[in-house]
Design an enzyme around this catalytic site. Structure first.
Site, PDB file in Angstrom:
ATOM      1  N   HIS A 182       0.280  -1.697   9.895  1.00 49.72           N
ATOM      2  CA  HIS A 182       0.416  -0.315  10.393  1.00 49.72           C
ATOM      3  C   HIS A 182      -0.789   0.132  11.214  1.00 49.72           C
ATOM      4  O   HIS A 182      -1.465   1.093  10.872  1.00 49.72           O
ATOM      5  CB  HIS A 182       0.736   0.673   9.265  1.00 49.72           C
ATOM      6  CG  HIS A 182      -0.038   0.480   7.980  1.00 49.72           C
ATOM      7  ND1 HIS A 182      -1.415   0.375   7.925  1.00 49.72           N
ATOM      8  CD2 HIS A 182       0.396   0.392   6.700  1.00 49.72           C
ATOM      9  CE1 HIS A 182      -1.776   0.235   6.668  1.00 49.72           C
ATOM     10  NE2 HIS A 182      -0.707   0.235   5.909  1.00 49.72           N
ATOM     11  N   HIS A 220       8.274  -0.498   1.566  1.00 51.33           N
ATOM     12  CA  HIS A 220       8.145  -0.087   0.164  1.00 51.33           C
ATOM     13  C   HIS A 220       9.536   0.164  -0.400  1.00 51.33           C
ATOM     14  O   HIS A 220      10.241   1.050   0.088  1.00 51.33           O
ATOM     15  CB  HIS A 220       7.307   1.188   0.044  1.00 51.33           C
ATOM     16  CG  HIS A 220       5.900   1.007   0.521  1.00 51.33           C
ATOM     17  ND1 HIS A 220       4.871   0.646  -0.318  1.00 51.33           N
ATOM     18  CD2 HIS A 220       5.362   1.103   1.767  1.00 51.33           C
ATOM     19  CE1 HIS A 220       3.750   0.538   0.389  1.00 51.33           C
ATOM     20  NE2 HIS A 220       4.017   0.806   1.658  1.00 51.33           N
ATOM     21  N   LEU A 221       9.911  -0.626  -1.407  1.00 52.64           N
ATOM     22  CA  LEU A 221      11.239  -0.446  -2.029  1.00 52.64           C
ATOM     23  C   LEU A 221      11.158   0.319  -3.342  1.00 52.64           C
ATOM     24  O   LEU A 221      12.192   0.731  -3.869  1.00 52.64           O
ATOM     25  CB  LEU A 221      11.907  -1.798  -2.276  1.00 52.64           C
ATOM     26  CG  LEU A 221      12.480  -2.497  -1.046  1.00 52.64           C
ATOM     27  CD1 LEU A 221      13.020  -3.882  -1.428  1.00 52.64           C
ATOM     28  CD2 LEU A 221      13.588  -1.675  -0.388  1.00 52.64           C
ATOM     29  N   HIS A 223       6.942  -4.822   6.696  1.00 49.55           N
ATOM     30  CA  HIS A 223       6.139  -3.981   5.781  1.00 49.55           C
ATOM     31  C   HIS A 223       7.043  -2.881   5.247  1.00 49.55           C
ATOM     32  O   HIS A 223       7.365  -1.929   5.952  1.00 49.55           O
ATOM     33  CB  HIS A 223       4.942  -3.362   6.517  1.00 49.55           C
ATOM     34  CG  HIS A 223       4.070  -2.528   5.622  1.00 49.55           C
ATOM     35  ND1 HIS A 223       2.706  -2.626   5.633  1.00 49.55           N
ATOM     36  CD2 HIS A 223       4.362  -1.577   4.706  1.00 49.55           C
ATOM     37  CE1 HIS A 223       2.195  -1.779   4.744  1.00 49.55           C
ATOM     38  NE2 HIS A 223       3.187  -1.115   4.177  1.00 49.55           N
ATOM     39  N   HIS A 244      -4.297  -3.546   4.455  1.00 48.09           N
ATOM     40  CA  HIS A 244      -4.356  -2.103   4.740  1.00 48.09           C
ATOM     41  C   HIS A 244      -5.747  -1.855   5.297  1.00 48.09           C
ATOM     42  O   HIS A 244      -6.731  -1.873   4.568  1.00 48.09           O
ATOM     43  CB  HIS A 244      -4.117  -1.278   3.462  1.00 48.09           C
ATOM     44  CG  HIS A 244      -4.119   0.194   3.731  1.00 48.09           C
ATOM     45  ND1 HIS A 244      -2.988   0.966   3.672  1.00 48.09           N
ATOM     46  CD2 HIS A 244      -5.114   1.033   4.122  1.00 48.09           C
ATOM     47  CE1 HIS A 244      -3.277   2.215   3.997  1.00 48.09           C
ATOM     48  NE2 HIS A 244      -4.573   2.284   4.267  1.00 48.09           N
ATOM     49  N   ALA A 259       1.294  10.434   0.499  1.00 46.11           N
ATOM     50  CA  ALA A 259       1.357   9.838   1.845  1.00 46.11           C
ATOM     51  C   ALA A 259       2.563   8.918   1.919  1.00 46.11           C
ATOM     52  O   ALA A 259       2.764   8.091   1.041  1.00 46.11           O
ATOM     53  CB  ALA A 259       0.091   9.046   2.104  1.00 46.11           C
ATOM     54  N   LYS A 300      -1.269  -9.079  -0.468  1.00 43.42           N
ATOM     55  CA  LYS A 300      -1.610  -7.788   0.114  1.00 43.42           C
ATOM     56  C   LYS A 300      -2.994  -7.349  -0.333  1.00 43.42           C
ATOM     57  O   LYS A 300      -3.295  -7.312  -1.522  1.00 43.42           O
ATOM     58  CB  LYS A 300      -0.575  -6.756  -0.349  1.00 43.42           C
ATOM     59  CG  LYS A 300      -0.923  -5.329  -0.011  1.00 43.42           C
ATOM     60  CD  LYS A 300      -0.692  -5.019   1.451  1.00 43.42           C
ATOM     61  CE  LYS A 300      -1.196  -3.628   1.789  1.00 43.42           C
ATOM     62  NZ  LYS A 300      -0.341  -2.913   2.698  1.00 43.42           N
ATOM     63  N   ASP A 332       6.746   0.358   7.281  1.00 39.08           N
ATOM     64  CA  ASP A 332       6.024   1.090   6.237  1.00 39.08           C
ATOM     65  C   ASP A 332       6.883   2.243   5.716  1.00 39.08           C
ATOM     66  O   ASP A 332       6.358   3.306   5.378  1.00 39.08           O
ATOM     67  CB  ASP A 332       4.664   1.595   6.731  1.00 39.08           C
ATOM     68  CG  ASP A 332       3.726   1.940   5.571  1.00 39.08           C
ATOM     69  OD1 ASP A 332       4.056   1.613   4.419  1.00 39.08           O
ATOM     70  OD2 ASP A 332       2.668   2.540   5.827  1.00 39.08           O
TER      71      ASP A 332
HETATM   72  O1  DOR Z   1       1.698   6.370   3.884  1.00 34.84           O
HETATM   73  C1  DOR Z   1       1.611   5.438   3.118  1.00 34.84           C
HETATM   74  N1  DOR Z   1       2.404   5.328   2.024  1.00 34.84           N
HETATM   75  N2  DOR Z   1       0.689   4.510   3.349  1.00 34.84           N
HETATM   76  C2  DOR Z   1       0.432   3.534   2.474  1.00 34.84           C
HETATM   77  O2  DOR Z   1      -0.418   2.743   2.741  1.00 34.84           O
HETATM   78  C3  DOR Z   1       1.144   3.468   1.178  1.00 34.84           C
HETATM   79  C4  DOR Z   1       2.439   4.132   1.261  1.00 34.84           C
HETATM   80  C5  DOR Z   1       3.046   4.382  -0.100  1.00 34.84           C
HETATM   81  O3  DOR Z   1       3.108   3.465  -0.908  1.00 34.84           O
HETATM   82  O4  DOR Z   1       3.509   5.504  -0.340  1.00 34.84           O
HETATM   83 ZN    ZN Z   2       2.678   0.628   3.194  1.00 36.72          ZN
END
Ligand code: DOR
Ligand code: ZN
Length: 345
Positions: A175, A16-17, A14, A137, A263, A100, A247
């Site tokens: 997560h 995020h790029l 999991h 999620h 977040a 997703k 994450d």
């Molecule tokens: O903390 C998080 N950041 N939770 C998520 O589900 C998305 C992620 C984000 O893309 O920044």
């Molecule tokens: Zn995430």
């Protein structure tokens, strides 16, 4: 005596790029230690179709520095207008590894997510038929549900009914942050659960005591200490249901240190050193390989990476506190204790 051990090269189930300058900064941080990663599709606009995923994959490969090897495992963002046949084709061609599910409004860029599950029934049935996993999620977004209860309420009111209504659908609860999440995943034969590095290390006090710490704010938000302990127990137990999904979710500092801060915790760089500390403290260094390198591929029906990495204990390792992104920076996760495990990939 030097303490050292070698494990299969890990994967991140999991991640995020992002895109553009942020991707240029964070992609090498993941590729240095990890062989593959499940890449989240919550760009603006989101990665919805097979064509979107092919284009995003090409941008990732173009941003990968010379000499680094890394395989992005692409995902599609499930919307109420997703075409089941497009999903079928993208899976059959090997382009996508999972779909997703974001409940609409649950987190960063989730407004295109699902409001009414009846509208995605056709897609879920195709996924169950072809064995394409759904990464979830797991939080309700109802305003009257307390943010610290949203995961537990999701399991009972959304996830369990959805799984019962779609026999054969393979689900990864992502997560997980609560004992409820651990117990549910563990009790289900054909489920996986990912656990982040930061949720193994921080509880909600880290965010709120002594001043608000925006770089510890993520979703699902970290819970009470008893829940963190349940996560550590699950991750270090060797149970095949649980595997690493960092994450790692970078945001530029000005949007984290903000009146309405984003977040996300960026942890790609120091994750393996952090995990070694956590597993060592639990007396479970011999189980780190299962969690980070074996259980994930087994769930997805893939072989573990053929390469290895070696972790060696020594003087504290220092990682940069921040990385430049254009005019701004992204801040690296601070575990709050020294990291002694050096990683050689
Ligand atoms: O903390 C998080 N950041 N939770 C998520 O589900 C998305 C992620 C984000 O893309 O920044
Ligand atoms: Zn995430």
């Amino acid at each position: 005596m030097t303490q050292s051990f070698t494990i299969r090269r890990p994967d991140d189930w999991h991640l995020h790029l992002r895109d553009g300058a942020m991707m240029d900064t964070v992609l090498p941080e993941t590729a240095r230690h990890f062989g593959r990663a499940i890449v989240m599709p919550n760009l603006v606009p989101p990665v919805v179709t097979g064509a979107d995923a092919a284009a995003y994959r090409a941008r990732i490969m173009a941003a990968l520095p010379e000499g680094m090897s890394f395989e992005p495992l692409m995902t599609l963002y499930l919307t109420e207008t997703t075409d089941p046949e497009d999903v079928r084709e993208a899976a059959a061609s090997g382009l996508v590894t999972a779909v997703k599910l974001y409940p609409a409004g649950a987190t960063t860029n989730s407004h295109s997510g699902v409001r009414d599950f009846d509208n995605v029934r056709g897609v879920l049935e195709v996924m169950a038929e072809i064995g394409l996993p759904m990464c979830v999620h797991g939080e309700v977004t109802t305003h009257d549900v307390d943010i610290f209860d949203r995961e537990a309420v999701f399991i009972e009111t959304v996830l369990d009914p959805l799984r019962r209504a779609t026999p054969g659908l393979r689900v990864v609860m992502e997560h997980i942050t609560t004992r409820d999440g651990v117990d549910y995943v563990k009790s289900q034969e054909d489920m996986g659960g990912t656990i982040t590095t930061h949720h193994l290390i921080i509880n909600r006090n880290h965010i709120l005591v002594g001043g608000i710490k925006p770089h510890y704010y993520c979703l699902p938000v970290a819970k009470r200490e008893e829940h963190r302990l349940a996560l550590v127990q699950a991750a270090t137990s060797g149970d095949r249901h649980f595997f690493l999904g960092t994450d790692s979710a970078p945001h530029p500092d000005h949007l984290k240190e903000h009146a309405c801060g984003c977040a996300g915790v960026f942890s790609a760089t120091n994750t393996m050193s952090c995990l070694a500390e956590v597993f060592e403290a639990a007396g479970a260094l011999d189980r780190l390989e299962g969690f980070a390198s074996l259980n994930g591929p087994a769930f997805y029906g893939l072989a573990p990476n053929p390469e290895t990495i070696t972790l060696t204990k020594g003087d504290p390792v220092t990682y940069p506190a921040k990385f430049p992104v254009g005019e701004d920076h992204v801040t690296l996760f601070d575990p709050g204790f020294p990291l002694h495990w050096h990683v050689e990939a």
